[in-house]
Design a protein around this motif. Structure first.
Motif, short mmCIF file in Angstrom:
data_model
loop_
_atom_site.label_atom_id
_atom_site.label_comp_id
_atom_site.label_asym_id
_atom_site.label_seq_id
_atom_site.Cartn_x
_atom_site.Cartn_y
_atom_site.Cartn_z
N THR A 14 0.85 -1.19 0.00
CA THR A 14 0.00 0.00 0.00
C THR A 14 0.88 1.24 0.00
O THR A 14 1.87 1.30 0.74
N VAL A 16 1.23 5.50 0.17
CA VAL A 16 0.62 6.80 0.51
C VAL A 16 0.94 7.74 -0.65
O VAL A 16 2.11 7.93 -1.00
N ASP A 48 9.17 6.40 6.22
CA ASP A 48 9.27 5.89 4.86
C ASP A 48 10.68 5.96 4.29
O ASP A 48 10.88 6.13 3.09
N GLY A 49 11.66 5.81 5.17
CA GLY A 49 13.02 5.56 4.71
C GLY A 49 13.83 6.80 4.34
O GLY A 49 13.36 7.93 4.41
N GLY A 175 12.86 7.09 12.10
CA GLY A 175 13.74 6.17 11.37
C GLY A 175 14.60 6.91 10.36
O GLY A 175 14.91 8.09 10.53
N ASP A 176 14.95 6.21 9.27
CA ASP A 176 15.83 6.82 8.26
C ASP A 176 15.20 8.06 7.63
O ASP A 176 15.90 8.88 7.05
N GLY A 186 26.46 0.22 13.16
CA GLY A 186 25.29 -0.65 13.24
C GLY A 186 24.18 -0.08 14.10
O GLY A 186 23.54 -0.82 14.86
N GLY A 188 21.79 2.39 12.77
CA GLY A 188 20.75 3.08 12.00
C GLY A 188 19.37 2.60 12.37
O GLY A 188 18.49 3.39 12.74
N MET A 189 19.17 1.31 12.30
CA MET A 189 17.84 0.78 12.63
C MET A 189 17.57 0.91 14.14
O MET A 189 16.44 1.22 14.55
N ASN A 190 18.61 0.70 14.93
CA ASN A 190 18.42 0.84 16.38
C ASN A 190 17.94 2.24 16.74
O ASN A 190 17.07 2.41 17.60
C1 LIG Z 1 24.79 -2.05 4.51
C2 LIG Z 1 23.94 -1.63 5.65
C3 LIG Z 1 24.10 -2.23 6.89
C4 LIG Z 1 23.32 -1.83 7.98
N1 LIG Z 1 23.51 -2.44 9.19
C5 LIG Z 1 22.78 -2.04 10.26
C6 LIG Z 1 22.97 -2.65 11.54
O1 LIG Z 1 23.79 -3.54 11.71
N2 LIG Z 1 22.22 -2.19 12.57
C7 LIG Z 1 21.31 -1.19 12.43
O2 LIG Z 1 20.67 -0.82 13.42
N3 LIG Z 1 21.10 -0.61 11.22
C8 LIG Z 1 21.81 -1.00 10.15
N4 LIG Z 1 21.61 -0.41 8.93
C9 LIG Z 1 20.62 0.67 8.80
C10 LIG Z 1 19.20 0.12 8.65
O3 LIG Z 1 19.13 -0.77 7.56
C11 LIG Z 1 18.24 1.29 8.44
O4 LIG Z 1 18.48 2.29 9.41
C12 LIG Z 1 16.79 0.82 8.58
O5 LIG Z 1 16.49 -0.18 7.64
C13 LIG Z 1 15.83 1.99 8.37
O6 LIG Z 1 14.53 1.53 8.64
P1 LIG Z 1 13.30 2.44 8.27
O7 LIG Z 1 12.10 1.60 8.62
O8 LIG Z 1 13.43 3.78 8.87
O9 LIG Z 1 13.39 2.65 6.69
P2 LIG Z 1 13.29 1.55 5.53
O10 LIG Z 1 13.85 0.25 5.98
O11 LIG Z 1 13.88 2.20 4.33
O12 LIG Z 1 11.73 1.33 5.34
C14 LIG Z 1 10.92 2.35 4.78
C15 LIG Z 1 9.64 1.70 4.27
O13 LIG Z 1 8.75 2.72 3.83
C16 LIG Z 1 8.13 2.27 2.64
N5 LIG Z 1 7.65 3.45 1.88
C17 LIG Z 1 8.39 4.42 1.28
N6 LIG Z 1 7.58 5.33 0.70
C18 LIG Z 1 6.30 4.95 0.95
C19 LIG Z 1 5.01 5.47 0.62
N7 LIG Z 1 4.85 6.61 -0.08
N8 LIG Z 1 3.90 4.80 1.04
C20 LIG Z 1 4.02 3.65 1.77
N9 LIG Z 1 5.22 3.11 2.12
C21 LIG Z 1 6.34 3.75 1.71
C22 LIG Z 1 9.23 1.50 1.91
O14 LIG Z 1 8.68 0.62 0.95
C23 LIG Z 1 9.88 0.76 3.08
O15 LIG Z 1 9.24 -0.46 3.33
C24 LIG Z 1 22.36 -0.80 7.82
C25 LIG Z 1 22.18 -0.20 6.56
C26 LIG Z 1 22.96 -0.61 5.49
C27 LIG Z 1 22.76 0.06 4.15
#
Ligand SMILES: Cc1cc2nc3c(=O)[nH]c(=O)nc-3n(C[C@H](O)[C@H](O)[C@H](O)COP(=O)(O)OP(=O)(O)OC[C@H]3O[C@@H](n4cnc5c(N)ncnc54)[C@H](O)[C@@H]3O)c2cc1C
Length: 438
Positions: A14, A16, A48-49, A175-176, A186, A188-190
């Motif tokens: 889905t 937005v 949304d990343g 989040g991101d 490590g 970013g997600m934390n």
């Molecule tokens: C190589 C690498 C290694 C990493 N290792 C680690 C680690 O060891 N530990 C750690 O904590 N972090 C790590 N990270 C960071 C981590 O991957 C990110 O910080 C995390 O995935 C971000 O999560 P998020 O949910 O904020 O964003 P995302 O994972 O990017 O999720 C965003 C979501 O929003 C959705 N979305 C976007 N636009 C829309 C829209 N308009 N409508 C609906 N949905 C939408 C996307 O489809 C996606 O599912 C690493 C990153 C990389 C690149």
């Protein structure tokens, strides 16, 4: 798991496509399977990343450094046990003139990613089809006989930036979408998960009427400094790794490693071996992980006038403290005959802990304005196995502590005078409300 608890309506696939902040909430258009629907809500969170569409809609800028590198991330399946089982790890860096990057173990067996840098001036991720990636991974492994099944290839930008605002009207970033920094560390997600932990209870409190709306402003005040600190830490780790020959700023390393002069190659290997020890803060940063605290202006915390612990190294040295703003310390305690962590006392309620003679403080907060609370009296409700809990929490027998649902200490009184209800005043301040006496 979220669906199972019935707390949320989870919709995959889905998108937005519009988000409007109205006077009393938000209105969004969501699209799924060619169908479009309008939904309304009190608040929205843009999680949304890194390239957040929501952030763009709000016009919120990112603040930080120019991009550090462009990377290709290849997710693949392969049995690498022959190469890894005698040296199990999560990360494996490889360096040679044909391929240079990092293998990240997803399950320690067959699921891996390989990340490497590319030059955006001459290439795009589309220039890395599966066959080319397979060759790069084989070169990095130094083996052409291993079956490599490419699952997905994508590009990402290594950034070091934080959103200038975590909130605009009824919309929040988490989040991101709110911060992006190098994965060296490590966290970013934390950091994103802790954003959610910080924001979720505040939204629940405001929506359910037991906190005032200004509590929500503390989200930016508390979480943005943490992201800024984590950004600096992650960038420092990335730069420090250059001495091992890894990362965007490391140059000439491969040439020296593969030099026909054996002394040059040996010197480079020795320099890399020496620099590995310097990477320790990158991989054992307990204070960076757990020691962040909410004690800046605007935090939903009542300071008690004490200073934070003095640390030799801000990343690695962790000192457990119950100073307001800090995370409640862990200690093993016995509750109802079971051994639990003190952290297990934290839940979707405000936790009140009093010293062994402080139970009378609980009268002040019981049944107040529907604030969900739980109460623990040291020595009566919980008993420590090997710690003096009064010392650990920094309170005397008559003292008290208010702990927020995200596990951070909101207020503390070490040894309050008399039987007054200072605890109620503190609770009102934390929750941005005024309590009317019963
Ligand atoms: C190589 C690498 C290694 C990493 N290792 C680690 C680690 O060891 N530990 C750690 O904590 N972090 C790590 N990270 C960071 C981590 O991957 C990110 O910080 C995390 O995935 C971000 O999560 P998020 O949910 O904020 O964003 P995302 O994972 O990017 O999720 C965003 C979501 O929003 C959705 N979305 C976007 N636009 C829309 C829209 N308009 N409508 C609906 N949905 C939408 C996307 O489809 C996606 O599912 C690493 C990153 C990389 C690149």
């Amino acid at each position: 798991a979220v669906r199972g608890r019935g707390l949320a309506d989870v919709r995959h696939g889905t998108k937005v496509t519009s988000l409007v902040d109205c006077l009393d909430g938000v209105r969004a258009t969501i699209e799924s399977g060619g169908r479009s629907q309008t939904v309304t809500a009190d608040y929205a969170i843009g999680a949304d990343g890194a390239t957040s569409w929501v952030r763009g809609q709000l016009g919120i800028r990112m603040n930080g450094m120019p991009p550090l590198a462009q990377q290709i991330n290849v997710y693949f399946h392969a049995d690498l046990s022959e190469l890894t089982e005698h040296r199990p790890a999560v990360l494996y860096w490889t360096i040679n003139s044909a391929a240079r990057g990092v293998f990240i173990a997803m399950d320690g067996r067959r699921r891996w990613t390989f990340n490497f840098e590319y030059n955006p001036a001459v290439e795009t991720p589309a220039d890395y089809p599966p066959e080319r990636c397979r060759g790069i991974i084989a070169a990095a492994l130094g083996r052409s006989d291993i079956d490599i099944e490419i699952q997905r290839v994508g590009g990402w930008t290594m950034c070091a930036e934080t959103a200038t605002a975590y909130r605009q009207g009824h919309v929040f970033l988490a989040g991101d979408a709110a911060h992006r920094f190098p994965p060296t560390g490590g966290i970013g997600m934390n950091t994103g998960l802790a954003d959610a932990d910080n924001l979720a209870w505040k939204l629940a409190a405001v929506i359910n009427g037991w906190a005032g709306p200004t509590l929500l402003d503390s989200y930016h005040a508390e979480r943005r400094p943490v992201a800024q600190s984590n950004t600096q830490y992650s960038v420092a780790n990335a730069l420090k790794m250059a001495s091992t020959g890894i990362g965007p700023t490391a140059t000439g390393v491969v040439e020296r490693l593969e030099s026909i002069d054996p002394d040059v190659a040996a010197a480079q290997r020795a320099a890399m071996a020496d620099s590995i020890e310097q990477q320790r803060p990158h991989f054992g940063a307990l204070n960076q992980d757990l020691g962040y605290r909410y004690d800046r202006p605007g935090a939903a915390v009542v300071p008690d006038g004490t200073d934070p612990p003095v640390l030799r190294d801000a990343a690695t040295d962790f000192v457990a403290t119950a100073r307001p703003g800090s995370r409640l310390p862990h200690a093993w305690v016995v509750r109802d005959g079971a051994l639990v962590s003190m952290l297990d006392l934290v839940g979707p309620h405000v936790l009140i802990i009093t010293g062994r003679d402080g139970a009378h403080h609980l009268r002040c907060v019981t049944g107040v304005a529907e604030v969900p609370t739980s109460h623990v009296v040291l020595g009566a409700d919980i008993v420590a196995t090997d710690t003096d809990l009064h010392d650990l929490l920094g309170i005397g027998p008559n003292g008290w502590l208010i702990v927020r649902p995200d596990g951070h200490v909101a207020a503390r009184s070490a040894s309050p005078d008399g039987d007054g209800c200072a605890i109620l005043t503190a609770l009102a301040k934390v929750l941005s409300v005024t309590f009317t006496p019963a």
